[in-house]
Design an enzyme around this catalytic site. Structure first.
Site, mmCIF file in Angstrom:
data_model
loop_
_atom_site.group_PDB
_atom_site.id
_atom_site.type_symbol
_atom_site.label_atom_id
_atom_site.label_comp_id
_atom_site.label_asym_id
_atom_site.label_seq_id
_atom_site.Cartn_x
_atom_site.Cartn_y
_atom_site.Cartn_z
ATOM 1 N NE ARG A 74 -5.222 0.601 -3.219
ATOM 2 C CZ ARG A 74 -4.699 0.655 -2.864
ATOM 3 N NH1 ARG A 74 -3.535 -0.206 -1.903
ATOM 4 N NH2 ARG A 74 -3.988 2.527 -1.960
ATOM 5 C CG ASP A 89 -2.725 5.136 2.628
ATOM 6 O OD1 ASP A 89 -2.411 4.870 3.852
ATOM 7 O OD2 ASP A 89 -2.656 4.720 1.123
#
Length: 531
Positions: free
Chosen positions: A156, A439
């Site tokens: 990603r 996160d």
């Protein structure tokens, strides 16, 4: 290209003259379109603020009604029942590849702090992982190396909104997206293909099919430049913005020759709903802990995602359960496991083809639930869900039955936001806090809720009005609590005061900062003095 960072050790193997030339070509061809699309995001936000609600696009109705399918998945992406995710940190990558998960998403984005050193180290780690030479000898003497059964690797890159200030082309900083994806493709695409796999990506933060079209054009150009067959690149798009939820068919269509499906990025999706409707006091969401996958707007978007993907022959991937095991408290771990089990059972039952976990200890739990539904089948793409009928109003239904804003919710948001930012500034973008893996996406929920509650003058369940002064007073108390939690020495040497300044800036400023990682990155790279 002007390189404004040191290149030491193996970094010279990544930033070769040929790689720099490839990145320069990507920038010159695509950066202007990227900037135009970011400006378009701002225009759409202005429209929403003026009361123009998003909906399905009339100009793309033919795409939604027509019968077409994306390219068939390659062999090593047929079965994705359990995907583990984590940053492109060396030990994490080894453990994730060995975890027993079917696939591993190595992350340059929300769980990774994009310092210059981290960006280059991540590319080195990915290079070694592709060649199965990745190895680590810890200070303790313990050796981490790959086993025989490995997860399929996906990467990603950073989102379109993030820049890499250390690489400047023609006076402009490069797109973090083009740097991360470009270097990975340049060094690894041919090697992956020779090993029977391919360069596979996850694409974050898209807000429209036009942004997917830009990615597709990048892939076409890169494949031509690198001399690899068209269609070698495959990409799964995270549907983690409310605007993208209205364009799922169109996003798949734009990437149809390179598509690997869609993923329900639940935490960023919640953040997006808060962010896009931040000035609409009728759409205040309650405490983060009260927003589960069964509230109307979350339920509607995941149901539509499965139906859309399967109609187009694409994988529908479930989202991240943030619970993680606690090695010191078996009772806490047991409760976490049961919540994960319930979450994955729901996803498998709804028709998802796989799901995400953040910890190797959760792989077996998630796999058991998908095994129970899939059996020996690699996926359930053939399950079409004709009974699902989602309208625009369903995607916009932010009702949370019994939901409340509470002072405990304010306190949790402040505490977690500061702790996460301190971890991010210290180089760790994935922080285990209170038995949850936090996160940037979950931190975004915390700060955007505070911003919305303050600007709306929201009232807490006890009658208190949420004000900036109240938030600052709570922050004073939480800083003391954090100092007690981490210890005096860690608090003194950490970056907690800086984290608090950034948190208060993005949570209490008059204007809403689109992403908290933008000012945090500026602080990290010394481009701007602390507020």
């Amino acid at each position: 290209m002007d390189i404004r960072g040191s290149i030491e050790g193996r970094a010279s193997e990544i930033l070769t003259d040929e790689a720099i030339a490839f990145l320069t070509a990507l920038h010159r061809r695509f950066n202007q379109r990227r900037l135009e699309l970011l400006a378009r995001r701002a225009d759409r936000q202005t429209q929403i603020d003026q009361g123009v609600l998003p909906g399905f696009l009339p100009e793309t109705a033919d795409v939604r009604s027509a019968e077409w399918r994306v390219a068939a998945p390659p062999a090593d992406l047929q079965d994705r029942r359990v995907e583990i995710t984590g940053p492109v940190e060396r030990k994490m990558m080894i453990n994730a590849l060995n975890s027993g998960a079917t696939t591993f998403m190595a992350d340059f984005e929300d769980s990774y702090t994009p310092s210059w050193e981290n960006v280059l180290d991540g590319q080195i780690n990915a290079y070694d992982a592709v060649r199965k030479t990745i190895r680590l000898e810890a200070d303790s003497g313990k050796v981490y190396e790959l086993g025989n059964e490995l997860a399929t690797l996906l990467v990603r890159p950073r989102g379109w909104h993030l820049e890499e200030i250390h690489l400047v082309v023609d006076g402009e900083p490069m797109s973090g997206s083009l740097v991360d994806a470009g270097l990975y493709l340049f060094h690894n695409a041919g090697e992956l293909l020779s090993r029977g796999s391919g360069p596979y990506f996850y694409l974050p933060k898209l807000e429209s099919h036009l942004e997917a079209r830009l990615w597709n054009d990048v892939f076409v150009f890169a494949q031509d430049q690198l001399g690899i067959p068209q269609g070698s690149v495959r990409a799964t798009v995270l549907i983690e913005t409310v605007l993208a939820a209205f364009e799922m068919d169109e996003i798949l269509y734009e990437l149809r020759d390179h598509s690997a499906g869609l993923n329900a990025g639940r935490w960023d999706y919640i953040f997006s709903v808060i962010k896009k409707f931040r000035n609409d006091s009728s759409r205040l969401l309650p405490d983060r802990s009260q927003i589960n996958m069964m509230v109307p707007f979350m339920r509607s978007y995941t149901e539509l995602l499965v139906k859309t993907c399967h109609r187009r022959g694409a994988h529908a991937m479930g989202g991240m359960s943030a619970f993680i095991p606690n090695r010191l408290d078996q009772e806490v771990t047991d409760r976490a496991m049961e919540k994960v089990r319930e979450d994955k059972r729901r996803e498998a039952g709804d028709g998802f083809d796989g799901t995400w976990v953040a910890h190797p200890g959760l792989v077996a739990v998630a796999q058991a639930e998908f095994d129970a539904v899939l059996g020996d089948r690699p996926n359930q793409i053939d399950r079409q869900r004709p009974e699902v009928a989602i309208e625009a109003a369903d995607l916009l239904d932010t009702t949370v039955e019994g939901g409340q804003v509470t002072l405990d919710g304010v306190r949790t948001n402040v505490n977690v936001g500061i702790l996460y930012l301190e971890s991010w500034l210290s180089g760790n973008g994935a922080a285990a806090l209170y038995n949850l893996m936090e996160d940037a996406a979950t931190a975004e929920i915390s700060r955007s809720q505070i911003w919305q509650w303050v600007h709306a003058g929201a009232r807490a369940a006890d009658g208190s009005t949420i004000t900036a002064d109240l938030v600052r007073a709570i922050a004073d108390e939480e800083m003391q609590a954090i100092a007690h939690l981490v210890g005096a020495e860690r608090f003194a040497t950490g970056r907690f005061e800086q984290a608090r300044r950034i948190f208060e800036d993005v949570a209490l400023s008059d204007d809403f900062e689109d992403f908290l990682t933008i000012p945090a990155y500026e602080q990290l790279t010394n481009e701007k003095e602390p507020a």
